[in-house]
Scaffold this active site. Structure first.
Site, PDB file in Angstrom:
ATOM      1  N   ARG A  83       0.824  -1.206   0.000  1.00  0.00           N
ATOM      2  CA  ARG A  83       0.000   0.000   0.000  1.00  0.00           C
ATOM      3  C   ARG A  83       0.864   1.265   0.000  1.00  0.00           C
ATOM      4  O   ARG A  83       0.525   2.250  -0.663  1.00  0.00           O
ATOM      5  CB  ARG A  83      -0.954  -0.007   1.203  1.00  0.00           C
ATOM      6  CG  ARG A  83      -2.017   1.074   1.078  1.00  0.00           C
ATOM      7  CD  ARG A  83      -3.038   0.999   2.180  1.00  0.00           C
ATOM      8  NE  ARG A  83      -2.502   1.547   3.422  1.00  0.00           N
ATOM      9  CZ  ARG A  83      -3.263   2.030   4.397  1.00  0.00           C
ATOM     10  NH1 ARG A  83      -4.590   2.012   4.281  1.00  0.00           N
ATOM     11  NH2 ARG A  83      -2.728   2.497   5.497  1.00  0.00           N
ATOM     12  N   HIS A 207     -14.957   3.862   1.831  1.00  0.00           N
ATOM     13  CA  HIS A 207     -13.774   3.050   1.478  1.00  0.00           C
ATOM     14  C   HIS A 207     -13.662   1.790   2.315  1.00  0.00           C
ATOM     15  O   HIS A 207     -13.445   0.689   1.799  1.00  0.00           O
ATOM     16  CB  HIS A 207     -12.490   3.876   1.608  1.00  0.00           C
ATOM     17  CG  HIS A 207     -11.255   3.102   1.257  1.00  0.00           C
ATOM     18  ND1 HIS A 207     -10.600   2.279   2.146  1.00  0.00           N
ATOM     19  CD2 HIS A 207     -10.561   2.993   0.092  1.00  0.00           C
ATOM     20  CE1 HIS A 207      -9.560   1.703   1.547  1.00  0.00           C
ATOM     21  NE2 HIS A 207      -9.522   2.132   0.299  1.00  0.00           N
ATOM     22  N   GLU A 239     -10.405  -7.432   4.710  1.00  0.00           N
ATOM     23  CA  GLU A 239      -9.494  -7.993   3.708  1.00  0.00           C
ATOM     24  C   GLU A 239      -8.258  -8.594   4.364  1.00  0.00           C
ATOM     25  O   GLU A 239      -7.699  -9.569   3.866  1.00  0.00           O
ATOM     26  CB  GLU A 239      -9.080  -6.888   2.722  1.00  0.00           C
ATOM     27  CG  GLU A 239      -8.170  -7.375   1.614  1.00  0.00           C
ATOM     28  CD  GLU A 239      -7.863  -6.302   0.572  1.00  0.00           C
ATOM     29  OE1 GLU A 239      -8.192  -5.131   0.814  1.00  0.00           O
ATOM     30  OE2 GLU A 239      -7.299  -6.651  -0.478  1.00  0.00           O
ATOM     31  N   HIS A 273     -14.021  -8.057  -0.925  1.00  0.00           N
ATOM     32  CA  HIS A 273     -13.051  -8.944  -0.260  1.00  0.00           C
ATOM     33  C   HIS A 273     -13.752  -9.786   0.820  1.00  0.00           C
ATOM     34  O   HIS A 273     -13.912 -10.972   0.614  1.00  0.00           O
ATOM     35  CB  HIS A 273     -11.828  -8.201   0.292  1.00  0.00           C
ATOM     36  CG  HIS A 273     -11.155  -7.348  -0.741  1.00  0.00           C
ATOM     37  ND1 HIS A 273     -10.766  -7.846  -1.966  1.00  0.00           N
ATOM     38  CD2 HIS A 273     -10.845  -6.019  -0.768  1.00  0.00           C
ATOM     39  CE1 HIS A 273     -10.232  -6.875  -2.678  1.00  0.00           C
ATOM     40  NE2 HIS A 273     -10.274  -5.757  -1.993  1.00  0.00           N
ATOM     41  N   ASP A 324      -9.893  -5.363  -9.544  1.00  0.00           N
ATOM     42  CA  ASP A 324      -9.318  -4.581  -8.443  1.00  0.00           C
ATOM     43  C   ASP A 324      -8.028  -3.842  -8.819  1.00  0.00           C
ATOM     44  O   ASP A 324      -8.081  -2.794  -9.447  1.00  0.00           O
ATOM     45  CB  ASP A 324      -9.125  -5.537  -7.243  1.00  0.00           C
ATOM     46  CG  ASP A 324      -8.770  -4.830  -5.946  1.00  0.00           C
ATOM     47  OD1 ASP A 324      -8.473  -3.636  -5.975  1.00  0.00           O
ATOM     48  OD2 ASP A 324      -8.790  -5.475  -4.876  1.00  0.00           O
TER      49      ASP A 324
HETATM   50  C1  NGQ Z   1      -7.274   0.395  -2.306  1.00  0.00           C
HETATM   51  N1  NGQ Z   1      -6.917  -1.962  -2.425  1.00  0.00           N
HETATM   52  O1  NGQ Z   1      -8.035   1.232  -1.831  1.00  0.00           O
HETATM   53  O2  NGQ Z   1      -6.703   0.542  -3.387  1.00  0.00           O
HETATM   54  C2  NGQ Z   1      -7.049  -0.872  -1.511  1.00  0.00           C
HETATM   55  C3  NGQ Z   1      -5.814  -0.750  -0.676  1.00  0.00           C
HETATM   56  C4  NGQ Z   1      -6.541   0.067   1.599  1.00  0.00           C
HETATM   57  C5  NGQ Z   1      -7.221  -3.201  -2.035  1.00  0.00           C
HETATM   58  N2  NGQ Z   1      -7.741  -3.359  -0.867  1.00  0.00           N
HETATM   59  C6  NGQ Z   1      -5.833   0.368   0.316  1.00  0.00           C
HETATM   60  N3  NGQ Z   1      -7.013  -4.230  -2.806  1.00  0.00           N
HETATM   61  O3  NGQ Z   1      -7.312  -0.889   1.683  1.00  0.00           O
HETATM   62  O4  NGQ Z   1      -6.345   0.828   2.529  1.00  0.00           O
HETATM   63 ZN    ZN Z   2     -10.213  -2.238  -3.757  1.00  0.00          ZN
END
Ligand code: NGQ
Ligand code: ZN
Length: 460
Positions: A83, A207, A239, A273, A324
């Site tokens: 991340r 989110h 997740e 997820h 994703d």
């Molecule tokens: C995202 N992606 O928002 O891009 C997320 C990562 C997070 C995935 N979870 C960032 N695959 O969850 O804080």
């Molecule tokens: Zn995502």
């Protein structure tokens, strides 16, 4: 009226022979007639026709760094170290680069069997975190990209306010994502006419429980419902085990358990997820009617864990697939990886076959199309009257498929043809977007993408 004749077609009830599919000027299927004879002048599909796959989870900008986080950066890499790298790319995205990346991505999706996308869009502001002069700039770039490529879109602007449970202030590298709840609702109002003009659906994506405090979640869901009582709501949930532990420390409850108790989770919701659930959470979440948004290749790439499909299906759970982070853009491959994860963890074969559909690729396609349509909030649920004519014709002459019966052709497409695609043609709302495996924008969009990626990864 437009028509297509298919020697074999996958209807919601299963495979049918000699099917005549007709749709109206708006791209809605008006007739599906099995056992027909091909009327003169009606085109015949190059092979079996299957419903286009909805891609229920996309962060378009992430396509630009596929392959660029696959090296060890510290003793133990994880979702969280990935991340940090991902945020560095997010920091550099511009309106122009986002549009170029998304246009190419959507072309790739169409060539790979997806006919619509749910865009979970959270990079809202300029590189300093200040709103653009037109606050909707990046959302509009995504709508334009979808329109140019000709893919259906459900745009889900993301509400992002905190960096962790307990209203932790956002990090500096999250500044581009932050909006107040009121500001989010006005963004949706601002986007409505543009969305409507291209038949896009607007929803909302809190989110995650990490990023949206309880009051904001409640106000956002209420505000969205006032705008459109059917609008889809997507959320990342459970997740990673770290996220589960943090949620328990904060509230005494696990994320899915907390959500089910504090939010009106129903058919409008997509739980993206939802990897880490107890058996009780599997049962309660499945029974809520929400769709499980499974992203098999990204979840594998990020080391998330394995979603327990048998448990979910046992309680009537609905599901669909998303690409994703776009480490992989291929609808068939998402199905393959999902089934293989189940096989590896359960030490069984053909785990997702059903009594009605023993062919696992057929069973998975039908379920993922239905669940994906529900998550998208659009009439894209398969080859049936009233649904949009989102069609994929396989190439019956492809060496992996040639001379096989139709169900085996789909199996060979999903499980045995990955070096080259076996997709011949794709229609979205009855408009042909892919011919002979290619989109008309293929070369131009690829060039623009490469230039945008180079600009994004160039050293400062
Ligand atoms: C995202 N992606 O928002 O891009 C997320 C990562 C997070 C995935 N979870 C960032 N695959 O969850 O804080
Ligand atoms: Zn995502």
């Amino acid at each position: 009226m437009n028509q297509l004749f298919a020697a074999d077609a996958l209807l919601p009830t299963g495979w049918a022979r000699n099917v005549l599919i007709a749709w109206d000027g708006a791209g809605r299927i008006a007739q599906v007639t099995p056992g027909a004879t091909a009327p003169a002048g009606v085109p015949t599909a190059a092979g079996p026709v299957i419903p286009g796959m909805p891609n229920l989870h996309s962060h378009a900008f992430q396509r630009a760094f596929a392959g660029l986080t696959e090296y060890r950066g510290q003793a133990e890499d994880s979702f969280w170290s990935w991340r940090n790298l991902m945020y560095r790319f997010a920091a550099r995205i511009t309106p122009e680069s986002l549009e170029a990346i998304a246009t190419w991505l959507y072309v790739e999706m169409l060539e790979a069997g997806y006919t619509s996308v749910c865009e979970f869009h959270y990079v809202h502001h300029d590189q300093g975190g200040t709103p653009y002069a037109d606050d909707a700039t990046l959302s509009l770039a995504l709508l334009r990209a979808a329109q140019r490529a000709g893919i259906g879109i459900t745009l889900l602007p993301v509400l992002y306010q905190t960096s962790g449970f307990g209203a932790k202030p956002p990090r500096a590298d999250q500044a581009r994502f932050i909006r107040s709840t009121d500001n989010m609702l006005s963004l949706l109002e601002r986007l409505a006419p543009t969305a409507q003009a291209q038949k896009a659906v607007l929803g909302l994506a809190p989110h995650s429980l990490r990023a949206v405090p309880p009051d904001s979640l409640a106000a956002a869901v209420q505000g969205l419902t006032a705008l459109n009582a059917q609008a889809p709501i997507h959320i990342h949930i459970a997740e990673q085990t770290q996220e589960v532990d943090d949620c328990v420390a904060w509230s005494g409850q696990r994320p899915v358990q907390w959500l089910l108790e504090h939010a009106p989770v129903d058919e409008r919701w997509c739980l993206v997820h939802a990897t880490h659930m107890t058996p009780q959470e599997y049962q309660d979440a499945a029974r809520s009617g929400a769709v499980a948004g499974i992203c098999p290749t990204t979840e594998a790439n990020l080391g998330d864990g394995i979603f327990a499909m048998p448990l979910w299906l046992q309680h009537g759970g609905r599901w669909g697939v998303g690409s994703d982070s776009h480490a992989c853009v291929n609808a068939a491959e998402e199905l393959l990886v999902l089934e293989y994860g189940q096989r590896l963890s359960l030490r069984q074969r053909n785990v997702l076959a059903t009594a009605a559909q023993p062919e696992v690729a057929t069973a998975m396609t039908l379920q993922a199309v239905q669940g994906g349509a529900q998550a998208a909030g659009r009439a894209i649920g398969g080859l049936a009257v009233g649904q949009q004519a989102d069609l994929v014709a396989l190439d019956a002459q492809h060496v992996a498929l040639c001379d096989l019966p139709a169900p085996s052709m789909l199996s060979a497409h999903v499980f045995g043809s990955h070096r080259t695609s076996a997709i011949d043609s794709v229609w979205v709302a009855g408009q042909q977007r892919i011919t002979g495996g290619r989109h008309t924008l293929h070369d131009a969009a690829a060039h623009a993408f490469v230039a945008a990626r180079s600009a994004t990864i160039a050293p400062d």
